[in-house]
Structures are given as C-alpha cells and as structure tokens.
Design an enzyme around this catalytic site. Sequence first.
Site, PDB file in Angstrom:
ATOM      1  N   LYS A  35      48.205  57.270  36.329  1.00 36.48           N
ATOM      2  CA  LYS A  35      48.714  56.925  37.592  1.00 36.48           C
ATOM      3  C   LYS A  35      49.779  56.130  38.112  1.00 36.48           C
ATOM      4  O   LYS A  35      50.414  56.761  38.400  1.00 36.48           O
ATOM      5  CB  LYS A  35      47.167  55.975  37.564  1.00 36.48           C
ATOM      6  CG  LYS A  35      45.943  56.600  37.852  1.00 36.48           C
ATOM      7  CD  LYS A  35      45.153  55.798  37.994  1.00 36.48           C
ATOM      8  CE  LYS A  35      44.774  54.612  37.268  1.00 36.48           C
ATOM      9  NZ  LYS A  35      44.436  54.717  35.688  1.00 36.48           N
ATOM     10  N   THR A  36      49.779  55.319  37.218  1.00 35.29           N
ATOM     11  CA  THR A  36      51.490  54.815  37.260  1.00 35.29           C
ATOM     12  C   THR A  36      52.981  55.263  36.807  1.00 35.29           C
ATOM     13  O   THR A  36      53.661  55.311  37.719  1.00 35.29           O
ATOM     14  CB  THR A  36      51.324  53.027  36.270  1.00 35.29           C
ATOM     15  OG1 THR A  36      50.282  52.591  36.480  1.00 35.29           O
ATOM     16  CG2 THR A  36      52.575  52.267  36.126  1.00 35.29           C
ATOM     17  N   ASP A 220      49.421  50.445  43.496  1.00 30.49           N
ATOM     18  CA  ASP A 220      48.793  50.897  41.677  1.00 30.49           C
ATOM     19  C   ASP A 220      47.487  49.597  41.748  1.00 30.49           C
ATOM     20  O   ASP A 220      47.255  48.869  42.775  1.00 30.49           O
ATOM     21  CB  ASP A 220      49.921  50.267  41.346  1.00 30.49           C
ATOM     22  CG  ASP A 220      49.459  51.523  39.995  1.00 30.49           C
ATOM     23  OD1 ASP A 220      48.557  51.989  39.704  1.00 30.49           O
ATOM     24  OD2 ASP A 220      50.354  50.686  38.069  1.00 30.49           O
ATOM     25  N   GLU A 221      46.843  50.406  41.119  1.00 29.81           N
ATOM     26  CA  GLU A 221      45.604  49.529  40.901  1.00 29.81           C
ATOM     27  C   GLU A 221      44.411  49.634  42.249  1.00 29.81           C
ATOM     28  O   GLU A 221      44.366  48.315  42.626  1.00 29.81           O
ATOM     29  CB  GLU A 221      46.408  47.886  40.212  1.00 29.81           C
ATOM     30  CG  GLU A 221      46.035  47.638  39.329  1.00 29.81           C
ATOM     31  CD  GLU A 221      45.947  48.405  37.770  1.00 29.81           C
ATOM     32  OE1 GLU A 221      44.844  48.770  37.916  1.00 29.81           O
ATOM     33  OE2 GLU A 221      46.175  48.593  36.972  1.00 29.81           O
ATOM     34  N   ARG A 609      43.462  49.978  26.866  1.00 30.34           N
ATOM     35  CA  ARG A 609      44.151  49.279  25.893  1.00 30.34           C
ATOM     36  C   ARG A 609      44.535  50.063  24.523  1.00 30.34           C
ATOM     37  O   ARG A 609      46.370  50.114  24.696  1.00 30.34           O
ATOM     38  CB  ARG A 609      44.401  48.076  26.051  1.00 30.34           C
ATOM     39  CG  ARG A 609      44.158  47.009  27.303  1.00 30.34           C
ATOM     40  CD  ARG A 609      44.789  47.664  28.744  1.00 30.34           C
ATOM     41  NE  ARG A 609      43.983  48.638  29.371  1.00 30.34           N
ATOM     42  CZ  ARG A 609      44.258  49.342  30.383  1.00 30.34           C
ATOM     43  NH1 ARG A 609      45.859  49.798  30.569  1.00 30.34           N
ATOM     44  NH2 ARG A 609      43.657  50.373  31.058  1.00 30.34           N
TER      45      ARG A 609
HETATM   46  P1  ATP Z   1      45.958  52.405  33.335  1.00 34.91           P
HETATM   47  O1  ATP Z   1      44.473  52.942  34.706  1.00 34.91           O
HETATM   48  O2  ATP Z   1      46.232  51.704  32.538  1.00 34.91           O
HETATM   49  O3  ATP Z   1      47.023  52.096  34.457  1.00 34.91           O
HETATM   50  P2  ATP Z   1      47.565  54.591  34.049  1.00 34.91           P
HETATM   51  O4  ATP Z   1      46.514  55.836  34.639  1.00 34.91           O
HETATM   52  O5  ATP Z   1      48.551  53.749  35.153  1.00 34.91           O
HETATM   53  O6  ATP Z   1      47.295  53.905  33.402  1.00 34.91           O
HETATM   54  P3  ATP Z   1      49.392  55.178  32.883  1.00 34.91           P
HETATM   55  O7  ATP Z   1      50.355  53.893  32.544  1.00 34.91           O
HETATM   56  O8  ATP Z   1      51.269  55.752  34.243  1.00 34.91           O
HETATM   57  O9  ATP Z   1      48.352  55.559  33.216  1.00 34.91           O
HETATM   58  O10 ATP Z   1      50.333  56.011  31.100  1.00 34.91           O
HETATM   59  C1  ATP Z   1      49.156  55.652  30.303  1.00 34.91           C
HETATM   60  C2  ATP Z   1      50.713  56.458  29.253  1.00 34.91           C
HETATM   61  O11 ATP Z   1      50.596  57.410  28.954  1.00 34.91           O
HETATM   62  C3  ATP Z   1      52.004  55.813  28.635  1.00 34.91           C
HETATM   63  O12 ATP Z   1      52.504  56.018  28.249  1.00 34.91           O
HETATM   64  C4  ATP Z   1      52.796  57.119  30.085  1.00 34.91           C
HETATM   65  O13 ATP Z   1      54.592  57.015  29.791  1.00 34.91           O
HETATM   66  C5  ATP Z   1      51.592  58.046  29.128  1.00 34.91           C
HETATM   67  N1  ATP Z   1      52.007  59.674  30.197  1.00 34.91           N
HETATM   68  C6  ATP Z   1      51.777  59.503  31.316  1.00 34.91           C
HETATM   69  N2  ATP Z   1      51.674  61.316  31.751  1.00 34.91           N
HETATM   70  C7  ATP Z   1      52.413  61.583  30.299  1.00 34.91           C
HETATM   71  C8  ATP Z   1      52.415  62.741  29.856  1.00 34.91           C
HETATM   72  N3  ATP Z   1      52.613  63.879  31.406  1.00 34.91           N
HETATM   73  N4  ATP Z   1      52.665  63.464  29.317  1.00 34.91           N
HETATM   74  C9  ATP Z   1      53.147  62.191  28.184  1.00 34.91           C
HETATM   75  N5  ATP Z   1      52.857  61.259  28.740  1.00 34.91           N
HETATM   76  C10 ATP Z   1      52.323  60.895  29.463  1.00 34.91           C
HETATM   77 MG    MG Z   2      48.375  52.540  35.329  1.00 36.91          MG
END
Ligand code: ATP
Ligand code: MG
Length: 721
Positions: A35-36, A220-221, A609
């Site tokens: 997401k982020t 975000d969040e 995490r």
């Molecule tokens: P949270 O809910 O904990 O905030 P999030 O959904 O925001 O998580 P991110 O932090 O954006 O998730 O991504 C999690 C990890 O996965 C990060 O290390 C990110 O770089 C990696 N990632 C996300 N999408 C991809 C992708 N398509 N290919 C490879 N790595 C990815």
């Molecule tokens: Mg995030």
Amino acid sequence: MDITHLLDPLNDAQREAVSAPPGHMLIIAGAGSGKTRVLAHRIAWLLQVERFSPFSILAVTFTNKAASEMRGRIEELLENSPGGMWVGTFHGIAHRMLRSHWQEAGLPQGFQILDSEDQYRLVKRIIRELGLDEEKWPARQAQWFINARKDEGVRPSAVDDQGDQTTIVLLTIYQAYETACARGGMVDFAELLLRALELLRDNPVLQAHYRQRFQHILVDEFQDTNAIQYAWLRLLVGSGTASSGWLFVVGDDDQSIYGWRGARIENIQQFTRHYPDAKTIRLEQNYRSTGTILAASNAVIARNGSRLGKELWTRHGEGEPVYIYQAINDLDEAHFIVERISKWVDEGGLRSECAVLYRSNAQSRVLEEALLQRGMPYRVHGGLRFFERAEIRDAMAYLRLVNNRGDDAAFERVVNVPARGIGARTVEVVREFARESQLTLWQAAKELQQQQQRLSARAANALGGFLRLIDGLAEGVRDLELADQVEHIRLHSGLVAHFSKEKGEKAQARLDNLEELVNAARSFVADEEEGQEPLAGFLSHAALEAGEGQGDAWEDCVQLMTLHAAKGLEFPLVFLAGVEEGLFPHRMSAEDPVRLEEERRLCYVGMTRAMRVLYLTFAERRRLHGKDTYPRASRFIGEIPRGLVQEVRMRGAVSRPSTVVGTTPPPQGGLNPGQPVRHPIFGAGVVLALEGEGAQARVQVNFETGGCKWLMASLAGLQSL
Ligand code: ATP
Ligand code: MG
C-alpha cells in the site's frame, strides 16, 4: 517517456492503482501488500506521466518519519526532488496552513504550539485560578475532557451540559482554558486540527483556493483517521464542482489500532458511500513475510468478527516456523531475546534488523537492562526510555531528596508535585533567599518557613507540609530494604494518588511504570566493593542509565518500541514480548468484545512486521503492578495453528516441574531455577534456567556482578548456597 521504472516493480493490481485515471480511489489491503509503495509510485506517476504540478499534491502520512521516507521514495523514482509538494502528518499540515493564514484563523502571527505536558500545566493553573479544589478536579481529567471535545469538533459554546454538575464545571475550565490560549496565542495538538477544519469551513475564499490547488490528496494508514481529520479531508477535496480534487486513500481495517484515541474504522466503510464513484482496489499478495508468518497472522485476525474480510497470499517460501518461547520469568524472557539477537548478529545480521515489540511501555525496562548488560546498543522509538519518563523522574526525585536534602534539582521537581499549594511565587522566594544566603533550597525553605516574614502564612504552611512530608518519608524508609523503600515512597509521596486521578491508558501506563520502578529496585544489586548504600547505588545506576545506552542515530541499534509505534514498519527479525493474558490482550480490554478486537488487530500489526523470523515470548512469572503474577499464554498464541509454531526449548523439563510432574528428570546436580549459587570466578548468582541432560546439561545463571551467563553444568563448579 520511459515509465517502466514506475510500473515494472509492481503487480497487476498495484499497477492498476498507480496508473488509474484521476478519480477517487480506495485501496484496501492487508499488511505488507505494498500500500505504501503504491502511494509513492502513484505520486511519481501523477507528476511524471499525468504531468500534474507538485503544487497539486498533498500526501498525508502517519508519522514524520514516514513522511520523510515517502519523500525519499518519490525522489528516487523521479531522480529529482519536486518542490512545492506537501507531504506530512495531519498535525504538520494543519500547522502549516495555520501559519500561512494566521489572520483568517484568528491567531497571532507567532502562535505557539502547546505540547501535552504544557497543556497539562496550563489546565492545572486555570483550575487553581478558578479557585476549584484540585483534588476534586484533577487537571488530567479536565485535559482529557477538553481534548475529547475538540476531537469531536465541539467548542465550549456547543457543549450541552444537560444540567450535569460535573459537566458544568469541566465546561467552565474548558472556557477559561480557551480564553487563556487565545490570550497567550497558544494552540494545542487537538486545536491544530480543529482550527484547520474551521479555517477551511468558514473561509470560502481559502476553501476555494486549496480545493483548486490540491487536486490530489493521498492518505496512508487511512483506517486510523479520526472524525475531525476525515471532515477536514472532505472539506478540502470538495465534491461535484469543477475545482474539486481526488482522494486516494490506502488502509487496512485489520490494522486500525487507535480507536482509543478517537480513530474511526467506519471512515473506511463510509468512504464508498460518500464517494460512490470511487474505485476500490484490493491488493492480495504479500511481499513482506514468509508463508508461515503470513498464515499465522491470517489465522489470528480471522477470529475477528467485524472485518471487511480479505486474505493475503505470498510467493515466498514457508520459511521458519513461528517460534514460541515460554520463559521462567520476565528476566529470562529478556535474556533469551538478547541471546537470539546476538546469534543473529554473529551470523552476519545487523542489529537494526531486529525489533522487540511490546504492549506496554513498562516492559521495556527489563529488556533495556538485558541489552545494556550485553553492551548491545539499542534505540527506543516513540517513547522515552524507562528512567527518562516523567513519572519515574518524579519518583526518583523523591528518593533523591530523601537521600540528600541538598539536591536542589530534585527539590524543584517535586516541591509541588502533586499539587500542594506551593505556587511559582513561593518557589521564587525560596530560590531568592537561597541565593542571597548561600543555602540549599531545602535549607532556605526551612528558614523561611520558620521566620514567617517573607512568605504569607498560607505559603509558609504549604511549604512546611512539604518539608514534613520529606522528613516523614525519610523516617519511614529507615531500616527498610531498598525495594521496600521505593515502594514506601511510591505510596506515601502522593504520586500514586496523583496519577490515579488521571484518566485513560496513559495514566495507567504511568502507574504501571511506577510499580515497575519497585521491581527495578528489587532486582538491583548494589556493588558491594564500592561500599555504597543500596539507595545511593540505585540512584546513580538510574542516573547513568538515563543518559546511556541509547545508540546514536548512525549506530547499528536494536529497535525497541511498542506495538502501536511499529505500524507501517518492517524488520527481518521480530520479537513480540509478553504475549500473555492480562498484558496482551490488556486486562482492561479482555472482557470487552470491541476492545478485544482492537487488541487482536494490534497483534496482527505486530506479527506482520516480521519479514523472515518471528518469535512470540511469554513468561510464567512476571512482576506486574508490584505483584508476582503467573499469567497464562495469551489466547492469541492459541489462535495460531499448531502446525505453524515451534516451541523453543532452551531448558529441560526441570524448569516446569508443575506441568510435567512424573516425567521430570531429576534436577541437574541438584540445581533448580531460582536457586542461589556461587561460582569460583563469577561469584554469587541465581540460577535462571537449565537445559539438556547429563554431560550436555547447561545452566543459565544471573551473576550479581557479571550478568547472565550460560555455563556447562558439569564443568562450572557451581556451589549451591
Ligand atoms: P503495512 O500495511 O504494514 O503498512 P503496506 O501494505 O504499506 O504494509 P509496503 O510497506 O508498501 O506494504 O510493502 C511491504 C514490502 O513489500 C516492502 O518492503 C515493499 O518494498 C515490498 N513490495 C511491495 N510491493 C512489491 C512488489 N510488487 N514487488 C516487490 N516488492 C514489493
Ligand atoms: Mg504501509
């Protein structure tokens, strides 16, 4: 134009979100699904492909750290740094708007921000000025009342007191507080948000200006926004007019963990009703964790009833099982964690890849001590280290004064904490007199109180009360053990009563910390060689600990933080410590189904995490609230399918005689956990744990001077005492 770098590192659903034509968008997805990452790529896409100006972008993140990471990500993607874009937290952005439009907001140009301690002191002063009984109207309660009203967007004039006496008084305080803030040009945290909302609502010109400007608002969040924040977003984005912008919000209902601070999970549910043409995208692939960690987290969160419902999958392999460690006590838990981190580092890992997460701030003390003993640098995030916390400093100041009446800093700190009618003016008189006559504050106070010239009778009386209190405490602790001295002071200084009057989780945390201080004293072992009194030894220990150990920013440090502070972050190795009933879920939440679900979401946040290795630890015995407790493993551990976990057996069955009676082998060489022993080199210590049998048997001993060590039981030459 080459845009491959914006889309290539994304999956199909992520790509769809990043490259969608302008419009409202809701990305609802589980932890670690990117997401982020999507948010950052979306901004880069809008700038580089859609050619929007950086001025048209507003991005809201949850912390300042997240904001600067977001900027970094965008700059990397664009290979330059776009000026004019606003990226920040809700509070930061509100502050920025108010600074630019102070006149419209009805503020003086150089208005000041009140942090919550400043706010507390102001509320306290007002209560006194209103002539209210401070015992009956504790400042924390009034502060809580004021902030809760502001979070609801309710000004004093709009509060409906319904003839209720308590509300009427609190409202009077709220009104006087508002007047004082206006007079002094001061704005508290909740006020920042409320003012920013009113600024847009009441100024059509500004509203039009910002609507025109921010065509893209990205959040975000989103699951943790409160009512005011959401209302502000809605005002800013407008709807249905030519100048209205687009909202791009990303969130996870399963990670909503700030309900206790007014966050509303409903904001996600309402979003598609408020913006019916919004596109909803779900991301289902997790990129962060191993298959096992993900399956375990999914199983836990599946127990919650009210969910939007989603499943995550991963291409990563199964990886290692989720490790569960049942410690004998909290000390053993801490040493186990530190040992596993050392092993990680020995095998080439970084300390900064390791995070220890806990439910309650008070837990950090034992962990910090274990890390200090190992000389392992660490950093506590989003909170002060144990001996730096305000309530601990207060209690320590009493101890210091009891130990040494000449300690002026301690005198200053607690002369009127809890409030006992010694005003700033009185303290000033004491200071002046001490300066003139070259006395300590204590001596000066004593003289002034006796001569009754410079002070009013009332002030002299109040001061006399304080002097008698300290002398009485000193009398009361004589001949007591160190821990009992601390306990005596905790109870009789008035600090417990003082903090008990406050409301909410923060107040409870302060009380927990004070109890933890007694535990700290109990486990403190004075250095006999230096011939110090235990109390004096403990005081210098605390003073040193407060200033040390915190690694520098550039240093490779173990990461310590509460589960709340871990949101959005990721680490290769994660420990969740104290996964016990009563602690996590918190005892105040276990009975209430709504709060229990929030605790479970917090557990989900914690577990997710972890990238590669996840440990959940709990202790069979923990000192909590001044008492030894014998908690059970948290229900959350039981919610993980057995096939995914592995219990770590550091010690033989000997350490759990009560559960395995009958199959227990005889204790190694007559050693038992808790037993005092002496080693020819390391000296006296206490057995913490035993592991293995026969010649392989190992014993873990906490030595009074040398700290914790594992030894071969057959070779150590330990003598039981
Ligand atoms: P949270 O809910 O904990 O905030 P999030 O959904 O925001 O998580 P991110 O932090 O954006 O998730 O991504 C999690 C990890 O996965 C990060 O290390 C990110 O770089 C990696 N990632 C996300 N999408 C991809 C992708 N398509 N290919 C490879 N790595 C990815
Ligand atoms: Mg995030």
